[in-house]
Scaffold this motif. Sequence first.
Motif, PDB file in Angstrom:
ATOM      1  N   MET A   1       0.836  -1.193   0.000  1.00 39.11           N
ATOM      2  CA  MET A   1       0.000   0.000   0.000  1.00 39.11           C
ATOM      3  C   MET A   1       0.877   1.251   0.000  1.00 39.11           C
ATOM      4  O   MET A   1       1.926   1.297   0.647  1.00 39.11           O
ATOM      5  CB  MET A   1      -0.928   0.022   1.218  1.00 39.11           C
ATOM      6  N   ILE A   2       0.422   2.248  -0.726  1.00 39.40           N
ATOM      7  CA  ILE A   2       1.159   3.508  -0.779  1.00 39.40           C
ATOM      8  C   ILE A   2       0.872   4.329   0.480  1.00 39.40           C
ATOM      9  O   ILE A   2      -0.279   4.460   0.893  1.00 39.40           O
ATOM     10  CB  ILE A   2       0.769   4.305  -2.036  1.00 39.40           C
ATOM     11  N   ILE A   3       1.916   4.871   1.075  1.00 34.54           N
ATOM     12  CA  ILE A   3       1.771   5.745   2.241  1.00 34.54           C
ATOM     13  C   ILE A   3       2.001   7.203   1.844  1.00 34.54           C
ATOM     14  O   ILE A   3       1.315   8.096   2.331  1.00 34.54           O
ATOM     15  CB  ILE A   3       2.732   5.330   3.371  1.00 34.54           C
ATOM     16  N   GLU A   4       2.952   7.439   0.944  1.00 36.09           N
ATOM     17  CA  GLU A   4       3.209   8.814   0.504  1.00 36.09           C
ATOM     18  C   GLU A   4       3.875   8.814  -0.864  1.00 36.09           C
ATOM     19  O   GLU A   4       4.726   7.972  -1.154  1.00 36.09           O
ATOM     20  CB  GLU A   4       4.096   9.548   1.516  1.00 36.09           C
ATOM     21  N   ILE A   5       3.478   9.775  -1.689  1.00 34.64           N
ATOM     22  CA  ILE A   5       4.114  10.033  -2.978  1.00 34.64           C
ATOM     23  C   ILE A   5       4.754  11.416  -2.913  1.00 34.64           C
ATOM     24  O   ILE A   5       4.107  12.383  -2.506  1.00 34.64           O
ATOM     25  CB  ILE A   5       3.094   9.983  -4.132  1.00 34.64           C
ATOM     26  N   ARG A   6       6.019  11.503  -3.320  1.00 30.95           N
ATOM     27  CA  ARG A   6       6.742  12.783  -3.321  1.00 30.95           C
ATOM     28  C   ARG A   6       7.223  13.093  -4.740  1.00 30.95           C
ATOM     29  O   ARG A   6       7.621  12.173  -5.476  1.00 30.95           O
ATOM     30  CB  ARG A   6       7.947  12.719  -2.378  1.00 30.95           C
ATOM     31  N   ALA A   7       7.172  14.365  -5.095  1.00 29.51           N
ATOM     32  CA  ALA A   7       7.647  14.762  -6.422  1.00 29.51           C
ATOM     33  C   ALA A   7       8.183  16.182  -6.385  1.00 29.51           C
ATOM     34  O   ALA A   7       7.648  17.041  -5.687  1.00 29.51           O
ATOM     35  CB  ALA A   7       6.514  14.653  -7.444  1.00 29.51           C
ATOM     36  N   LYS A   8       9.239  16.401  -7.148  1.00 27.14           N
ATOM     37  CA  LYS A   8       9.807  17.745  -7.295  1.00 27.14           C
ATOM     38  C   LYS A   8      10.375  17.880  -8.704  1.00 27.14           C
ATOM     39  O   LYS A   8      11.078  16.990  -9.182  1.00 27.14           O
ATOM     40  CB  LYS A   8      10.907  17.983  -6.251  1.00 27.14           C
ATOM     41  N   ASN A   9      10.036  18.988  -9.338  1.00 27.35           N
ATOM     42  CA  ASN A   9      10.486  19.252 -10.705  1.00 27.35           C
ATOM     43  C   ASN A   9      10.073  18.135 -11.670  1.00 27.35           C
ATOM     44  O   ASN A   9      10.851  17.709 -12.524  1.00 27.35           O
ATOM     45  CB  ASN A   9      12.006  19.465 -10.764  1.00 27.35           C
ATOM     46  N   CYS A  10       8.844  17.659 -11.494  1.00 23.35           N
ATOM     47  CA  CYS A  10       8.288  16.624 -12.376  1.00 23.35           C
ATOM     48  C   CYS A  10       6.958  17.114 -12.941  1.00 23.35           C
ATOM     49  O   CYS A  10       6.081  17.543 -12.179  1.00 23.35           O
ATOM     50  CB  CYS A  10       8.043  15.325 -11.615  1.00 23.35           C
ATOM     51  N   TYR A  11       6.808  17.064 -14.247  1.00 25.29           N
ATOM     52  CA  TYR A  11       5.558  17.448 -14.895  1.00 25.29           C
ATOM     53  C   TYR A  11       5.126  18.854 -14.444  1.00 25.29           C
ATOM     54  O   TYR A  11       5.874  19.804 -14.616  1.00 25.29           O
ATOM     55  CB  TYR A  11       4.482  16.402 -14.625  1.00 25.29           C
ATOM     56  N   ALA A  12       3.931  18.973 -13.835  1.00 23.72           N
ATOM     57  CA  ALA A  12       3.424  20.296 -13.435  1.00 23.72           C
ATOM     58  C   ALA A  12       4.045  20.800 -12.139  1.00 23.72           C
ATOM     59  O   ALA A  12       3.885  21.967 -11.781  1.00 23.72           O
ATOM     60  CB  ALA A  12       1.907  20.245 -13.289  1.00 23.72           C
ATOM     61  N   PHE A  13       4.763  19.931 -11.417  1.00 27.59           N
ATOM     62  CA  PHE A  13       5.235  20.274 -10.080  1.00 27.59           C
ATOM     63  C   PHE A  13       6.687  20.743 -10.116  1.00 27.59           C
ATOM     64  O   PHE A  13       7.597  19.945 -10.336  1.00 27.59           O
ATOM     65  CB  PHE A  13       5.102  19.072  -9.145  1.00 27.59           C
ATOM     66  N   GLU A  14       6.883  22.037  -9.878  1.00 28.11           N
ATOM     67  CA  GLU A  14       8.247  22.570  -9.819  1.00 28.11           C
ATOM     68  C   GLU A  14       8.791  22.457  -8.401  1.00 28.11           C
ATOM     69  O   GLU A  14       9.858  21.888  -8.175  1.00 28.11           O
ATOM     70  CB  GLU A  14       8.282  24.028 -10.277  1.00 28.11           C
ATOM     71  N   GLU A  15       8.031  22.955  -7.440  1.00 27.54           N
ATOM     72  CA  GLU A  15       8.422  22.807  -6.034  1.00 27.54           C
ATOM     73  C   GLU A  15       7.975  21.439  -5.526  1.00 27.54           C
ATOM     74  O   GLU A  15       7.091  20.795  -6.095  1.00 27.54           O
ATOM     75  CB  GLU A  15       7.799  23.918  -5.192  1.00 27.54           C
ATOM     76  N   GLU A  16       8.567  21.006  -4.430  1.00 27.15           N
ATOM     77  CA  GLU A  16       8.265  19.679  -3.898  1.00 27.15           C
ATOM     78  C   GLU A  16       6.817  19.596  -3.411  1.00 27.15           C
ATOM     79  O   GLU A  16       6.324  20.482  -2.709  1.00 27.15           O
ATOM     80  CB  GLU A  16       9.208  19.318  -2.763  1.00 27.15           C
ATOM     81  N   ILE A  17       6.151  18.523  -3.781  1.00 25.72           N
ATOM     82  CA  ILE A  17       4.798  18.247  -3.288  1.00 25.72           C
ATOM     83  C   ILE A  17       4.774  16.841  -2.683  1.00 25.72           C
ATOM     84  O   ILE A  17       5.644  16.010  -2.974  1.00 25.72           O
ATOM     85  CB  ILE A  17       3.733  18.368  -4.413  1.00 25.72           C
TER      86      ILE A  17
END
Length: 425
Positions: A1-17
């Motif tokens: 099971m997924i607990i958290e997804i993190r992304a930075k500078n990917c697709y629409a996300f420039e800052e970390e989400i």
Amino acid sequence: MIIEIRAKNCYAFEEEIALSMKADLRNKKFVSNVHREKNFNVLKTVGVYGPNNVGKTCLVKCIRAIKNILLNKKSGLVPNIFSDSTVCELGVTFMELGRKFAYDFKYDDKKEEYIYESFVEIMKDQYNNEKEVCWFKKDTINDAFECMDEDVVATMSVVAKNNLLYHLIDTSKFETLDEMKKILRRFAEKIDIINMNNIPIEHTIELMKNKGNLQEKVVEFIRNADLYMDNFEYAEMDKIRIKAEKASEKPEEEVLDIPEKLMEQMRLVSTYKGHHVPSILFDSTGTKKIAALASYVIEGIEQGRVLVIDELDSSIHFKLTRAIVAMFNNELNTNAQMIFTVHDINLMDCKRMFRKEQIWFVHKDNDGVYVYSLADFTAQMGVRDTTDVMEKYRKGALGALPDPELINSLLSIKGYEKEAIADDK
């Protein structure tokens, strides 16, 4: 099971989400919506709201990229177009076999290199304090390398960077690295990602071909969807009542127009008042989507999979989307999970369906894209478990709401000028 997804500078996300599936059990409401295992509490469902073209689908793309990279498939990963950096950063925290792990990596799109990888196990003591144990870290940016298999450390700085390390070397010779590979692949293989605007029917066809427990449950799901249908089956052609010229007609949906699969799809038969007809030609778009989705839902719950759905409410009645979400939230679902994007505010119901942390938003303004939870709005801010969240959202109090000025388009079409309207006022 997924607990958290993190992304930075990917697709629409420039800052970390970060999209979190952690459950806060200080709130005891709807505890059946939470999977609890070895002191870890994970939400069974999360719904993501927001206007069109702000980044909801980009969240799904991030999950797809993580899955594909872990399985050594083409990722489709690209950096944010407004950023000067070419380095994409992705991470996932997840539960596997009752244990909690986190995997993060950085990919330089220009050099086509994985310049950073990290895999840790997160353990909890009896007081719920968390501790990270590093299994593996390959940081070529700072020349920092760690691994429980000491023999691997010496090779990290000279191994190619065009893929994840465990795809590049024979892990069977290294105990820890081999176990890490198995954990990550097993987790990734459990993720199913579908777009309701382009959902393939092949998965349902394969389940319907094989008579058995899952096939029966798929049929039961479709019949229980209240589609005025007596039965749904994979039938022999001689059972189908249809004229020859009708069989050559193409379906309206492009995704179903696959010539080599057309005859198999013709054998998916709906029964109405004793008449057997090909679903592909006679059923509505929504009915066909439900039939395609049914196999993923049933298999997901039966096998404890993670189902990620983009546009869950596309062409489907709101009562059906509520029922599908309720299946995953139900206490009988022990380890399946669903993450979905949605526009239908009928699902935004904290009085009967959701905990606050299960509702998420994607908001966009001139400064960036933001991902946040309804749980971020406190009681002091006027958002309680008893609050009419739908009304709050309608009024714009929660953000992530489009502000269309379609009246301007109408006035332009009709030949009116804004100045003339203002003069009249």
